[in-house]
Write an enzyme that holds these catalytic residues in place. Sequence first.
Site, mmCIF file in Angstrom:
data_model
loop_
_atom_site.group_PDB
_atom_site.id
_atom_site.type_symbol
_atom_site.label_atom_id
_atom_site.label_comp_id
_atom_site.label_asym_id
_atom_site.label_seq_id
_atom_site.Cartn_x
_atom_site.Cartn_y
_atom_site.Cartn_z
ATOM 1 N N GLN A 213 61.998 126.632 69.908
ATOM 2 C CA GLN A 213 61.597 127.297 68.671
ATOM 3 C C GLN A 213 60.128 127.054 68.352
ATOM 4 O O GLN A 213 59.607 127.627 67.406
ATOM 5 C CB GLN A 213 62.455 126.775 67.512
ATOM 6 N N GLU A 248 63.619 122.919 67.796
ATOM 7 C CA GLU A 248 62.311 122.871 67.144
ATOM 8 C C GLU A 248 61.452 121.763 67.735
ATOM 9 O O GLU A 248 60.316 121.981 68.130
ATOM 10 C CB GLU A 248 62.470 122.682 65.636
ATOM 11 N N ARG A 326 63.240 117.388 51.832
ATOM 12 C CA ARG A 326 63.882 118.663 51.451
ATOM 13 C C ARG A 326 65.253 118.415 50.830
ATOM 14 O O ARG A 326 65.675 119.158 49.934
ATOM 15 C CB ARG A 326 63.986 119.608 52.644
ATOM 16 N N ARG A 358 69.647 123.928 60.708
ATOM 17 C CA ARG A 358 69.698 124.993 59.705
ATOM 18 C C ARG A 358 69.914 124.458 58.279
ATOM 19 O O ARG A 358 70.966 123.921 57.949
ATOM 20 C CB ARG A 358 70.831 125.948 60.077
ATOM 21 N N GLU A 728 68.430 130.338 56.680
ATOM 22 C CA GLU A 728 69.132 129.104 56.318
ATOM 23 C C GLU A 728 70.023 129.210 55.082
ATOM 24 O O GLU A 728 71.104 128.609 55.057
ATOM 25 C CB GLU A 728 68.098 127.988 56.098
#
Length: 785
Positions: A213, A248, A326, A358, A728
Amino acid sequence: MRKLPRDISRQSGQPVGVAGQSTLHDSAWLHVSGQARYIDDLPEPEGILHAAVGHSEQAHARIKSMDLSAVRAYPGVVAVLTVDDVPGHTDIGPVFPGDPVLAGELVEHIGQPIFAVAATSHTAARKAAKLAKVEYEPLHAVLDTREALEKQFFVRPSHTQQRGDPDAALAGAPHRLKGEINVGGQEHFYLEGQACVALPQEDGGMFVHTSSQHPSEVQKLVAEVLGVPIHAVTTEVRRMGGGFGGKETQAAPVACVAALLANATGRAVKYRLSRPDDMVQTGKRHDFFNTYDIGFDEQGVIQGAEIMVAGRCGYSPDLSNAIVERAMFHSDNAYYLDQARVTGHCCKTHTVSNTAFRGFGGPQGMMVIEQAVDDIARYLQLDPLEVRKRNLYREGRDTTHYGQTITHHVLPELISQLETSSDYQARRAEIRAFNQQSPVLKRGLALTPVKFGISFTAKHLNQAGALVLIYTDGSLQVNHGGTEMGQGLYIKIAQVVAAAFQVDVDKVKVTATRTDKVPNTSPTAASSGSDLNGMAALDACEKIKARLIAFAAAEYGCEQSAVRFENNQLVAGDIRLDWADFIQKAYMNRIALSSSGFYATPNIYYDHAKGQGHPFLYYANGAACSEVVLDTLTGEYRVLRTDILHDAGQSLNPEIDIGQIEGGFVQGMGWLTTEELVYSDQGRLLTTGPATYKIPAVSDTPPDLRVNLLANSPNKEATVFRSKAVGEPPLMLGIAVWSALRDAVASLTDYRYSPPLDTPATPERMLAAVTAARQWALAEQEAVS
C-alpha cells in the site's frame, strides 16, 4: 475493453461512466476470469531464486550462537545472509527506529527473522531455513498489556487529551459508572499474502514488484538497506489481493529481504510468504485494554469522562503511536463528552509488532464509549438508542475533547431516517415480547452510529501527485500515487478524469502505480485514497483543460467562457467537434497534452504537546441497526438482519461504495464476533490459518442485509466532486452486532444489567456473559427476598 454497465444510456446526453455513475470495477472481469495478475502470477525471469527466512523460536532472548552450515549445504541454496551482510541501514522502522531487517544479538518475538535464504525453489528455501541450529539465552518476556501497563513498558511515550475539569465533573455528576473491556486483535487475512519480486538492474539499481500500500516507503527502505540513493530503486504496484492496512508497512521488510538477496546473488529473487509464516511474521490489528469512568445525569446525558485506551503494540513502534492516538481521537465516537480526559498508552510486548488495520485504532477507541452508553442505558432503564441520541454532537455541544469543532451535523437526521426505515421501535417492542415467552432463544437489537475523522493524523502524509497524459487518438492515461487493493480506487480516478473532460470512462486507463512516475507518494490508507489522488488527478486535468480551452477559443474565434467539453465533444460557440478530432488538432498545433497534478489537504493541524487541534478535514458518518438471536444454552448466535444507512457524500460510484460498505460491515462483524487470535503462554501464535482462525463466511452474513446511501448529502468540504470517504468508516458499523448481542443477554435480567462482553464475542464468551447475567439476577432476587 472494459464492459460498461447496461443501465447507463447515452440517451442521457452524458458520457458513460463518469464520476457519480455506477460503473464496473476496472478489473472485475479480470478477477472473475482469472486473468488479473498478482505478484505470484508474473512471468519469472530465467534463473529466479526464491527467498525464505529463519525465525526466532523465543519471544525474548539473546542469541548465544547460530550455526547455519546445514542451511548453506541444503540442495538448491545459493545464498544465506545475516544482519552482518547488510550493506546499508539495518533498521527499517517506518517512523521510529526499532525494526531490524534481520535480528542481531537480540530477538524480541517468536517469528522474528534472524537470517535469510535464497534457493532455487520456494520449497528448498523454506526447508533449508528450518535447519539452523540456534542457541538462545532466554530473557523475561512481557506478553500482556496489563503487565506492560504495570511496568510502564511502552514503545512510545503516553499521551493525554483533555477538555475542562473532568475530575470535578465526575465528582459532581448525579450518577457515575466505571467499566473496562478487552478488545481483541484481528488478522488481515488478505487473499494474496505478502509477496514481492526483486530484479537487479544493469546500473546497480533494483526494480521491485511489490504487493504494498506504500510503494514509496518500499522504495526508500530498499534503497537504505542496499546503501544506494532512492533514485536507484523503482517499485511498482499494479494491484493487491487485499491489504486492509496489513501492507502499509509490513510489505517493506519482505521487499528488503528480497532485494538484499538479489543484490548479493545478482539474480532475481521472489519472496512469497506462506499463510502460516505470514500470520506469524507480520503484525495485526492492535488488541486494546480500555477503561472508562463516566458521570451522567438522570436523562443519561454525559457530564464528565475519564477514558484510558491501551494498545498492545508488540516489540517495536511501527505505526502504534498514530494508531493509539487515533483510538484517542475516536473514543468519543459520535458523542459530546463535555468535561473529558482521554489517555493513551503504547504498550510494549514481546510479540510481533502490530500495525495498521482498517480503522487504524479508531474502532478500538469507539468500543469503550459504545460500551459505556449501553451501560448507562441499562443503569437508567432506558432504551440505548435514546441515550445515544441524547448524547449526539449537536449545535452548542459540538466541540471534541481534542478541540475540533464539528460543523456538519449529519448524524441526527441520518439516525432518525434509519430508525424509521429499519422499523426500530416496532421491532424493539416485538423483541421484548418474544424474549418474555422464549426461555432459551433470546433476540437482541441495537442501532449504533459512526463518526470517523478523515485525514492522516501525520500532517505531511496528506498530499498526493498524479500524471495525466492525453494521446493523439483522444485516449487518456493516468498515473497516481494511490494503490489498488480491490477497493475500486483505479476506477474512481478514471471516472474523475472522464468527468473532467466529459468523455466516456473507457477512454481512460489508469496504469500501475510506479515510483518513477509519481514520486514521494503517501500510503493508500486513512480512507484518503480517492480524496487525495482524485484531487491530484483533477488538478492535472484542470491544467490541461486550461490550455485546450485557450487554444479552442483562439482557433474558433470565441470567448473562453463559450468553450466547454460535453458528451465526448468539444463545444466552442457554435462549433461542435468530436473529442478525438479536437485532440488531434491540438497536437498538430503543439498544445501540451500532459500535466502533473498535486494536492495537499488544507486546514489540518494538531498540537501533540497540548493534545488539541483540527486533525481531520471532515467526518464520515453512518449508522447500522442489527438484530441477532442467541441460544443461551450453547452461546451460539445468528445475525438475522442489518440495516445500514451511510453517508458517502456525492458518491463517485454508488455501487462501488455500497460494496465497500457491505464488505466493511462484515469485516467489522468478524473482528467483534469470530476472529480470535490465540497465543500460547510463551507468546507463540496458535491460530495460523483458516483451520484455526475464523473469518466470516457468506453464511455468516445477515440473510437480510439492507444498505443505502444517504441522499442529498454533498460534502461541505471541497473534496473531489463533494464525495466522502468510504474505506474505513463502514467497518465500525459492525459494533451494532456486538451491542445487539449484549442486548440479547441483558434481556435475561429484564434489561437491568449490562453484561461484560470482551471481543471477539465467541460462543464461549457469550456463555460467560449469560452466566454473569443469571448470577446477577439471582443475587437481585436473593437481596429482595
